[in-house]
Enzyme design. Structure first.
Site, mmCIF file in Angstrom:
data_model
loop_
_atom_site.group_PDB
_atom_site.id
_atom_site.type_symbol
_atom_site.label_atom_id
_atom_site.label_comp_id
_atom_site.label_asym_id
_atom_site.label_seq_id
_atom_site.Cartn_x
_atom_site.Cartn_y
_atom_site.Cartn_z
ATOM 1 C CE LYS A 5 42.105 39.172 40.566
ATOM 2 N NZ LYS A 5 42.566 37.940 39.917
ATOM 3 C CB SER A 6 44.231 40.284 34.359
ATOM 4 O OG SER A 6 44.810 40.089 35.638
ATOM 5 C CD GLU A 72 47.341 39.287 40.341
ATOM 6 O OE1 GLU A 72 46.832 39.146 41.473
ATOM 7 O OE2 GLU A 72 47.168 38.488 39.414
ATOM 8 C CD GLN A 74 45.886 40.008 44.752
ATOM 9 O OE1 GLN A 74 45.335 40.909 44.154
ATOM 10 N NE2 GLN A 74 46.359 38.936 44.130
ATOM 11 C CB CYS A 128 32.956 25.853 40.764
ATOM 12 S SG CYS A 128 33.497 24.547 41.891
ATOM 13 C CB CYS A 131 30.062 21.852 40.823
ATOM 14 S SG CYS A 131 29.889 23.559 41.358
#
Ligand code: ZN
Length: 181
Positions: A5-6, A72, A74, A128, A131
């Site tokens: 995202k950055s 960032e 959040q 992930c 996996c």
């Protein structure tokens, strides 16, 4: 986390710069994991940023800007939602990037309101760590074990790490006080 995202933020701001727009990128001052003055992606793409204490500090530095990026997001206080709306109402294009959920998989700070009020939303997925599937959660680990979801965590010399996990591989933390020595 690790979803790019950055990097996507920087890509969009660079395009605006090429188009001759006045661009500014902010980040919260608490986030100095990589560099105090730059936003740096996990792959090393970087762009100079202004580290701010909070919303008032941020808004005071946006005069004359066409595009305002906030990385960032959040970590900002709830008032960042009204600040972003106010900037948008004033004619700026506001691009924010943040984690939608914390490691407990709870909505992260101002993100629910930002998601609801944004005109365009792109959810990026990481890979992930377990996996290799599409990851949508953040796993917090203390010395390699899932960190507790609640209760006070006292970390003494523990390795506190985060990694991307898919829904199936995410391991909930136990709700207990945990002493890690
Ligand atoms: Zn997985």
């Amino acid at each position: 986390m690790f979803s790019g995202k950055s990097e996507e933020m920087i890509r969009r701001l660079r395009r605006a710069e090429i188009a001759g727009q006045r661009v500014v990128l902010f980040k919260p001052r608490i986030d100095d994991r990589y560099d105090a003055a730059d936003v740096v992606s996990h792959t090393g793409v970087r762009m100079s940023a202004v580290a701010v204490e909070g919303c008032l500090d941020l808004v005071s530095r946006t005069r004359g800007c066409d595009v305002v990026g906030i990385d960032e997001v959040q970590f900002f206080e709830p008032a960042i939602v009204d600040a972003a709306l106010s900037l948008a109402d004033g004619g700026a294009r506001v691009i924010v990037a943040g984690l939608d959920q914390d490691f407990r998989r709870e909505p992260f700070g101002p993100m629910p309101a930002l998601l609801a009020r944004s005109e365009l939303v792109d959810k990026l997925q990481a890979v992930c760590h377990r996996c290799g599937g599409p990851a949508t959660t953040t796993q917090r680990l203390l010395d390699g074990r899932p960190a507790p979801y609640s209760g006070e965590t006292i970390v003494v010399g523990a390795l506190d790490t985060y990694e991307a996990r898919c829904r199936d591989c995410h391991e909930p933390g136990v709700d207990a006080i945990q002493l890690v020595a």
